[in-house]
Motif scaffolding. Structure first.
Motif, PDB file in Angstrom:
ATOM      1  N   PRO A  71       0.810  -1.219   0.000  1.00  0.00           N
ATOM      2  CA  PRO A  71       0.000   0.000   0.000  1.00  0.00           C
ATOM      3  C   PRO A  71       0.847   1.274   0.000  1.00  0.00           C
ATOM      4  CG  PRO A  71      -0.215  -1.206   2.091  1.00  0.00           C
ATOM      5  CD  PRO A  71       0.531  -2.094   1.161  1.00  0.00           C
ATOM      6  N   GLY A  72       2.100   1.196   0.423  1.00  0.00           N
ATOM      7  CA  GLY A  72       2.937   2.396   0.492  1.00  0.00           C
ATOM      8  C   GLY A  72       3.754   2.665  -0.753  1.00  0.00           C
ATOM      9  N   VAL A  73       3.458   1.970  -1.859  1.00  0.00           N
ATOM     10  CA  VAL A  73       4.263   2.147  -3.073  1.00  0.00           C
ATOM     11  C   VAL A  73       4.334   3.619  -3.482  1.00  0.00           C
ATOM     12  CG1 VAL A  73       2.302   1.709  -4.634  1.00  0.00           C
ATOM     13  CG2 VAL A  73       4.647   1.352  -5.442  1.00  0.00           C
ATOM     14  N   GLY A  74       5.517   4.065  -3.829  1.00  0.00           N
ATOM     15  CA  GLY A  74       5.686   5.442  -4.320  1.00  0.00           C
ATOM     16  C   GLY A  74       5.911   6.451  -3.209  1.00  0.00           C
TER      17      GLY A  74
ATOM     18  N   VAL B 174     -11.497   2.337 -19.409  1.00  0.00           N
ATOM     19  CA  VAL B 174     -11.402   1.161 -20.278  1.00  0.00           C
ATOM     20  C   VAL B 174     -11.139  -0.133 -19.504  1.00  0.00           C
ATOM     21  CG1 VAL B 174     -10.662   2.444 -22.313  1.00  0.00           C
ATOM     22  CG2 VAL B 174      -8.910   1.550 -20.744  1.00  0.00           C
ATOM     23  N   HIS B 175     -10.787  -0.019 -18.219  1.00  0.00           N
ATOM     24  CA  HIS B 175     -10.501  -1.228 -17.428  1.00  0.00           C
ATOM     25  C   HIS B 175     -10.643  -0.901 -15.951  1.00  0.00           C
ATOM     26  CE1 HIS B 175      -8.717  -5.094 -16.452  1.00  0.00           C
ATOM     27  NE2 HIS B 175      -7.829  -4.518 -15.678  1.00  0.00           N
ATOM     28  N   VAL B 176     -11.230  -1.813 -15.214  1.00  0.00           N
ATOM     29  CA  VAL B 176     -11.295  -1.683 -13.757  1.00  0.00           C
ATOM     30  C   VAL B 176     -10.442  -2.810 -13.185  1.00  0.00           C
ATOM     31  CG1 VAL B 176     -12.796  -1.615 -11.740  1.00  0.00           C
ATOM     32  CG2 VAL B 176     -13.640  -0.795 -13.954  1.00  0.00           C
ATOM     33  N   ASP B 177      -9.387  -2.473 -12.436  1.00  0.00           N
ATOM     34  CA  ASP B 177      -8.506  -3.551 -11.987  1.00  0.00           C
ATOM     35  C   ASP B 177      -8.958  -4.118 -10.645  1.00  0.00           C
ATOM     36  OD1 ASP B 177      -7.457  -2.082  -9.862  1.00  0.00           O
ATOM     37  OD2 ASP B 177      -5.493  -1.783 -10.786  1.00  0.00           O
ATOM     38  N   ARG B 178      -8.217  -5.087 -10.132  1.00  0.00           N
ATOM     39  CA  ARG B 178      -8.605  -5.800  -8.911  1.00  0.00           C
ATOM     40  C   ARG B 178      -8.775  -4.884  -7.710  1.00  0.00           C
ATOM     41  NH1 ARG B 178      -5.750  -9.870  -4.597  1.00  0.00           N
ATOM     42  NH2 ARG B 178      -7.667 -10.978  -4.220  1.00  0.00           N
ATOM     43  N   PHE B 179      -8.026  -3.768  -7.718  1.00  0.00           N
ATOM     44  CA  PHE B 179      -8.073  -2.859  -6.587  1.00  0.00           C
ATOM     45  C   PHE B 179      -9.223  -1.853  -6.716  1.00  0.00           C
ATOM     46  CE2 PHE B 179      -3.779  -4.408  -7.066  1.00  0.00           C
ATOM     47  CZ  PHE B 179      -3.443  -4.784  -5.774  1.00  0.00           C
ATOM     48  N   GLY B 180      -9.942  -1.907  -7.852  1.00  0.00           N
ATOM     49  CA  GLY B 180     -10.985  -0.935  -8.101  1.00  0.00           C
ATOM     50  C   GLY B 180     -10.446   0.321  -8.755  1.00  0.00           C
ATOM     51  N   GLY B 214      -0.223   6.748  -2.311  1.00  0.00           N
ATOM     52  CA  GLY B 214       0.033   7.208  -0.953  1.00  0.00           C
ATOM     53  C   GLY B 214      -0.178   8.706  -0.771  1.00  0.00           C
ATOM     54  N   ASP B 215      -0.309   9.453  -1.880  1.00  0.00           N
ATOM     55  CA  ASP B 215      -0.568  10.890  -1.781  1.00  0.00           C
ATOM     56  C   ASP B 215      -2.038  11.179  -1.503  1.00  0.00           C
ATOM     57  OD1 ASP B 215       2.079  11.258  -2.391  1.00  0.00           O
ATOM     58  OD2 ASP B 215       1.724  11.669  -4.518  1.00  0.00           O
ATOM     59  N   LEU B 216      -2.861  10.140  -1.536  1.00  0.00           N
ATOM     60  CA  LEU B 216      -4.297  10.325  -1.322  1.00  0.00           C
ATOM     61  C   LEU B 216      -4.648   9.946   0.107  1.00  0.00           C
ATOM     62  CD1 LEU B 216      -5.458   8.675  -4.637  1.00  0.00           C
ATOM     63  CD2 LEU B 216      -5.630  11.110  -4.064  1.00  0.00           C
ATOM     64  N   ALA B 217      -5.532  10.728   0.694  1.00  0.00           N
ATOM     65  CA  ALA B 217      -5.937  10.427   2.073  1.00  0.00           C
ATOM     66  C   ALA B 217      -7.095   9.436   2.047  1.00  0.00           C
ATOM     67  CB  ALA B 217      -6.365  11.698   2.787  1.00  0.00           C
ATOM     68  N   GLY B 218      -6.964   8.388   2.846  1.00  0.00           N
ATOM     69  CA  GLY B 218      -8.019   7.397   3.095  1.00  0.00           C
ATOM     70  C   GLY B 218      -8.866   7.076   1.891  1.00  0.00           C
ATOM     71  N   VAL B 235      -8.373   5.209  -5.305  1.00  0.00           N
ATOM     72  CA  VAL B 235      -8.597   5.529  -3.900  1.00  0.00           C
ATOM     73  C   VAL B 235      -7.524   4.767  -3.148  1.00  0.00           C
ATOM     74  CG1 VAL B 235     -10.116   5.000  -1.950  1.00  0.00           C
ATOM     75  CG2 VAL B 235     -11.058   6.022  -4.025  1.00  0.00           C
ATOM     76  N   SER B 236      -6.879   5.419  -2.169  1.00  0.00           N
ATOM     77  CA  SER B 236      -5.751   4.773  -1.517  1.00  0.00           C
ATOM     78  C   SER B 236      -6.182   3.541  -0.728  1.00  0.00           C
ATOM     79  CB  SER B 236      -5.054   5.768  -0.585  1.00  0.00           C
ATOM     80  OG  SER B 236      -4.081   5.115   0.162  1.00  0.00           O
ATOM     81  N   ALA B 237      -7.142   3.715   0.153  1.00  0.00           N
ATOM     82  CA  ALA B 237      -7.534   2.605   1.017  1.00  0.00           C
ATOM     83  C   ALA B 237      -8.901   2.079   0.627  1.00  0.00           C
ATOM     84  CB  ALA B 237      -7.512   3.037   2.480  1.00  0.00           C
ATOM     85  N   GLY B 238      -9.088   1.781  -0.665  1.00  0.00           N
ATOM     86  CA  GLY B 238     -10.380   1.268  -1.087  1.00  0.00           C
ATOM     87  C   GLY B 238     -10.472   1.214  -2.593  1.00  0.00           C
ATOM     88  N   SER B 239     -11.690   1.086  -3.084  1.00  0.00           N
ATOM     89  CA  SER B 239     -11.932   0.902  -4.503  1.00  0.00           C
ATOM     90  C   SER B 239     -12.541   2.170  -5.096  1.00  0.00           C
ATOM     91  CB  SER B 239     -12.904  -0.261  -4.699  1.00  0.00           C
ATOM     92  OG  SER B 239     -13.573  -0.158  -5.931  1.00  0.00           O
ATOM     93  N   ALA B 240     -11.843   2.778  -6.063  1.00  0.00           N
ATOM     94  CA  ALA B 240     -12.392   3.967  -6.724  1.00  0.00           C
ATOM     95  C   ALA B 240     -13.691   3.622  -7.439  1.00  0.00           C
ATOM     96  CB  ALA B 240     -11.374   4.544  -7.713  1.00  0.00           C
ATOM     97  N   ALA B 241     -13.760   2.412  -8.004  1.00  0.00           N
ATOM     98  CA  ALA B 241     -14.983   2.004  -8.699  1.00  0.00           C
ATOM     99  C   ALA B 241     -16.169   2.077  -7.749  1.00  0.00           C
ATOM    100  CB  ALA B 241     -14.826   0.579  -9.250  1.00  0.00           C
TER     101      ALA B 241
END
Lengths: 269, 269, 269
Positions: A71-74, B174-180, B214-218, B235-241
């Protein structure tokens, strides 16, 4: 032929794992690349660390294990190569290698040498751009110490332990496997210290300790020492997780069966 | 050791992928067979083509990529070997290789030579009976031109592009990855052309462009240039989708942040 | 380079498959280890046996197939190596190898020789501790007969067969693949015995026999001979399982289309 393993939370639907393999094979060809798992829950570093703990000891000496749950990549978190026992571990410095940072001795190095990185390093995929190249160069015979400066304070996770007190061992479920077996933080040697005749309490039930799945009838849950020498709760023809409605974190207690004499003594009081 | 990759919509539960590997190893043994993905949505040729576009460039020169997303199997659609850049692509002529049919130069051949096919060719599984054998023979050193007559009009897909107009770039997910993470049709160079100071509009939100997760909060969504140099919403700690309730096809617009002067000018009108 | 395949019900989320690969590579390095599938339904021995039947014949001579669907692990059930045709099968004696115990000739041996087992044998994971080591030693060139005493009565499963009677063949769905294709117990030669002009009845519908998926319009189901020479029910642009609400065990009957003369004769009665 060298051996490199991969442990990630990338899944296998996206192309991330394949991109890492492409990078490795671009640097070294005489290598086995083996998947440990890519189904670690996204960002669950402890789950990745437990997978490595279970699988790495089964691999031959000199195996290079790449783990990317990151999660801390970058950000400013370091990348590491950890030489421990007779294998090397490569990945982010976030505790993934806790099980191998023990008193058996280890050396760690920060992945800083530019010559052993990819030519372009993204901010979001160090698995491909830093860890895979480092592993491939190690497989070619590069010494871990050449990858960068020594690190003496790698991040360690709080490791799930069993609490042993007189006559009982307390722990918790740390993994639920595909069969619904509940793998616990309690190791077989802690159980052995209780002597023979124990019961296992979990989810309001008291279960016998058996030898193997086949010793359990149908959907009756029982406890046994699993293949990683951890106590497991299992159901022969079904899922212990479902039957007991238990899961990650469920407390588990192993205690000595009171002898008939002890029970009589107690009743008298 | 040659390298063959496999990209399919077969999944890994059935034995189809293994059957292809068995056929390959029956023809050539000194080869790495690497899975790119087998989780392409059934019959979604564009999804397969995008996976190849992302992964193939990470593989070494002379890699042979077999792709089988093949709703037209057994009909008159052709089978192709496409030599592009320094790799070869093998599969049905339905647009899977669009990304590699570009002005960098390519040659394509129809898979017609009987000697490089399986001995029995089914009507439903050319992956095993035509494409795997062709790839294995290429890995043995057979020249692509020997597989059959040249093809000059391979099928191309309408490729998801970004529309660049003054001060803004429009595209779509064009693609939603495993992390959302939402991967878009917008490439980093299109964003660079806008200069510094941009915002990204998607699903009714205006998001900042950051460097890494990591530049994004929660659970605050943001945009960044991902590892394939495409704009991603994350989204850092979740799925943007999930957070944005966005998915395949959701429109995304990058535009210059108006300067303070521009904003004042606008207010006066 | 030897070839070892793996067929299990372990899934790919846990580390069990990787542990087997680690053990194999610790014994033999010059080997391809190929996954057939790890998604067999837990404890479904017949499903594992059908996967082996479909995939094994595609692999080269001398391939060693390890299969572990093993509800009886740790009990008195035997471990076997079965030499059949020109390949070897290794796993529990529970019927997994039924398809290869046929009149083409085979020899079976019980895995008893301690020197070809792991140093410590758990009660719950013979895949890692007995079958993987046996396969690795076979790949090194050890003769099957050295693994233990001959077995003449290996367990056989009741195999799903088609019932052929005058003018019709009856069977059932034995596998539903990722695309929703319904693979049946009816082989192509049984259909051929009916002559030309047949219909296929399944789930209350009468379907035509076509050559390939592309011969079917949109969501119209049809029957065809699939890549394993079994009759399949398919839908071109969708899932036959869903369209027909059919699944494992659904009865399927192939019968001759009555000729015009026959239909007239019948009407007269």
């Amino acid at each position: 032929m060298a051996v490199i393993t991969l442990t990630t939370d990338f899944g296998t639907r996206d192309t991330y794992v394949a991109e890492m393999k492409g990078v490795i094979l671009s640097i070294v060809r005489d290598v086995h690349v083996v998947d440990i798992t890519h189904e670690v829950t996204p960002h669950d570093v402890l789950e990745g660390a437990l997978a490595l703990e279970a699988a790495a000891p089964r691999f031959p000496s000199a195996t290079i294990h790449v783990a990317v749950v990151d999660p801390g990549v970058g950000t400013s978190r370091r990348g590491l190569a950890v030489a421990s026992r007779d294998q090397v571990f490569v990945g982010p410095d976030n505790g993934l290698f806790t099980a191998f940072l023990d008193d058996q001795g280890w050396r760690a190095f920060e992945l800083r040498a530019a010559e052993f990185r990819g030519t372009e390093v993204s901010h979001t995929f160090h698995g491909r751009d830093i860890f895979a190249p480092a592993a491939a160069h190690l497989a070619r015979g590069v010494e871990p110490a050449r990858l960068g400066p020594p690190v003496t304070d790698p991040v360690r996770l709080r490791w799930p332990e069993a609490r042993v007190s007189e006559g009982r061992v307390g722990g918790a479920v740390v993994h639920v496997d595909r069969f619904g077996n509940l793998v616990t933080s309690i190791h077989s040697d802690a159980i052995a210290s209780l002597g023979s005749g124990v019961r296992v309490r979990v989810a309001g039930r008291s279960l016998p300790l058996v030898r193997t799945y086949g010793d359990l009838a149908g959907r009756d849950p029982g406890a046994l020492v699993g293949s990683s020498k951890r106590l497991e709760i299992a159901v022969s023809a079904g899922s212990a997780a479902r039957v007991l409605r238990a899961g990650l974190g469920t407390p588990v207690v192993v205690s000595r069966t009171s002898s008939a004499a002890e029970r009589r003594a107690r009743r008298r009081r």
